[in-house]
Design a protein around this motif. Structure first.
Motif, PDB file in Angstrom:
ATOM      1  N   UNK A  34       0.784  -1.290  -0.041  1.00  0.00           N
ATOM      2  CA  UNK A  34       0.030  -0.087   0.152  1.00  0.00           C
ATOM      3  C   UNK A  34       0.900   1.271   0.037  1.00  0.00           C
ATOM      4  N   UNK A  35       0.544   2.222  -0.426  1.00  0.00           N
ATOM      5  CA  UNK A  35       1.009   3.732  -0.524  1.00  0.00           C
ATOM      6  C   UNK A  35       1.088   4.127   0.952  1.00  0.00           C
ATOM      7  N   UNK A  36       2.367   4.724   1.110  1.00  0.00           N
ATOM      8  CA  UNK A  36       2.545   5.266   2.616  1.00  0.00           C
ATOM      9  C   UNK A  36       3.339   6.752   2.302  1.00  0.00           C
ATOM     10  N   UNK A  37       3.040   7.328   3.285  1.00  0.00           N
ATOM     11  CA  UNK A  37       3.723   8.862   3.274  1.00  0.00           C
ATOM     12  C   UNK A  37       4.946   8.853   3.878  1.00  0.00           C
ATOM     13  N   UNK A  38       6.297   8.966   3.148  1.00  0.00           N
ATOM     14  CA  UNK A  38       7.405   8.892   3.660  1.00  0.00           C
ATOM     15  C   UNK A  38       8.250  10.081   3.736  1.00  0.00           C
ATOM     16  N   UNK A  39       7.681  11.244   3.160  1.00  0.00           N
ATOM     17  CA  UNK A  39       8.501  12.500   3.366  1.00  0.00           C
ATOM     18  C   UNK A  39       7.297  13.721   3.519  1.00  0.00           C
ATOM     19  N   UNK A  40       6.537  13.630   4.483  1.00  0.00           N
ATOM     20  CA  UNK A  40       5.315  14.944   4.482  1.00  0.00           C
ATOM     21  C   UNK A  40       6.226  16.071   4.383  1.00  0.00           C
ATOM     22  N   UNK A  41       7.122  16.324   4.897  1.00  0.00           N
ATOM     23  CA  UNK A  41       7.559  17.815   5.040  1.00  0.00           C
ATOM     24  C   UNK A  41       8.015  18.286   3.704  1.00  0.00           C
ATOM     25  N   UNK A  42       8.187  17.405   2.680  1.00  0.00           N
ATOM     26  CA  UNK A  42       8.553  17.772   1.302  1.00  0.00           C
ATOM     27  C   UNK A  42       7.323  18.244   0.660  1.00  0.00           C
ATOM     28  N   UNK A  43       6.297  17.753   1.031  1.00  0.00           N
ATOM     29  CA  UNK A  43       4.811  18.115   0.167  1.00  0.00           C
ATOM     30  C   UNK A  43       4.882  19.269  -0.031  1.00  0.00           C
ATOM     31  N   UNK A  44       4.429  19.667  -1.368  1.00  0.00           N
ATOM     32  CA  UNK A  44       4.064  21.023  -1.714  1.00  0.00           C
ATOM     33  C   UNK A  44       2.627  21.252  -2.099  1.00  0.00           C
ATOM     34  N   UNK A  45       1.951  20.156  -1.874  1.00  0.00           N
ATOM     35  CA  UNK A  45       0.567  20.248  -1.774  1.00  0.00           C
ATOM     36  C   UNK A  45      -0.277  20.440  -3.249  1.00  0.00           C
ATOM     37  N   UNK A  46       0.691  19.888  -4.168  1.00  0.00           N
ATOM     38  CA  UNK A  46       0.311  20.120  -5.320  1.00  0.00           C
ATOM     39  C   UNK A  46      -1.002  19.170  -5.954  1.00  0.00           C
ATOM     40  N   UNK A  47      -1.463  18.192  -5.261  1.00  0.00           N
ATOM     41  CA  UNK A  47      -2.649  17.698  -5.485  1.00  0.00           C
ATOM     42  C   UNK A  47      -2.551  16.572  -6.676  1.00  0.00           C
ATOM     43  N   UNK A  48      -1.124  16.402  -7.085  1.00  0.00           N
ATOM     44  CA  UNK A  48      -1.251  15.429  -8.205  1.00  0.00           C
ATOM     45  C   UNK A  48      -1.449  13.923  -7.640  1.00  0.00           C
ATOM     46  N   UNK A  49      -1.277  13.525  -6.736  1.00  0.00           N
ATOM     47  CA  UNK A  49      -1.500  12.249  -5.993  1.00  0.00           C
ATOM     48  C   UNK A  49      -3.004  11.976  -5.873  1.00  0.00           C
ATOM     49  N   UNK A  50      -3.580  13.009  -5.446  1.00  0.00           N
ATOM     50  CA  UNK A  50      -4.947  12.796  -5.178  1.00  0.00           C
ATOM     51  C   UNK A  50      -5.615  13.020  -6.976  1.00  0.00           C
ATOM     52  N   UNK A  51      -5.414  13.740  -7.449  1.00  0.00           N
ATOM     53  CA  UNK A  51      -6.063  13.731  -8.946  1.00  0.00           C
ATOM     54  C   UNK A  51      -5.597  12.281  -9.928  1.00  0.00           C
ATOM     55  N   UNK A  52      -4.648  11.803  -9.665  1.00  0.00           N
ATOM     56  CA  UNK A  52      -4.177  10.704 -10.359  1.00  0.00           C
ATOM     57  C   UNK A  52      -4.725   9.320  -9.975  1.00  0.00           C
ATOM     58  N   UNK A  53      -5.118   9.267  -8.590  1.00  0.00           N
ATOM     59  CA  UNK A  53      -5.436   8.026  -7.817  1.00  0.00           C
ATOM     60  C   UNK A  53      -6.835   7.416  -8.556  1.00  0.00           C
ATOM     61  N   UNK A  54      -6.707   6.410  -9.176  1.00  0.00           N
ATOM     62  CA  UNK A  54      -7.868   5.702  -9.671  1.00  0.00           C
ATOM     63  C   UNK A  54      -9.028   5.176  -8.775  1.00  0.00           C
ATOM     64  N   UNK A  55      -8.695   5.084  -7.713  1.00  0.00           N
ATOM     65  CA  UNK A  55      -9.398   4.607  -6.651  1.00  0.00           C
ATOM     66  C   UNK A  55      -9.828   5.468  -5.652  1.00  0.00           C
TER      67      UNK A  55
END
Length: 68
Positions: free
Chosen positions: A34-55
């Motif tokens: 499963x997907x895990x957050x491994x470096x939350x401090x680096x997140x720029x909140x671009x939303x690409x992960x949310x946009x691309x997730x098919x599920x």
């Protein structure tokens, strides 16, 4: 402000699309597949992960204040 990434594990099939599109390599496939957050401090909140997730298994909350 630090964005919060939420992964709905029951929905995630571990396809890795979100991790592949993350420009800051915040996400990775964990040992259980499963997907895990491994470096939350680096997140720029671009939303690409949310946009691309098919599920619809990942969500980015951009309005979280790190001071409280």
């Amino acid at each position: 402000m630090v964005p919060v990434i939420t992964v709905k594990e029951e929905r995630c099939k571990g396809c890795g699309i979100c991790a592949a599109f993350c420009p800051k390599k915040v996400l990775a496939t964990g040992m259980l597949g499963k997907i895990e957050v491994v470096n939350n401090e680096a997140c720029i909140a671009c939303g690409q992960c949310e946009l691309r997730c098919p599920d619809y298994a990942i969500f980015v909350d951009k309005a979280v204040n790190s001071n409280g």
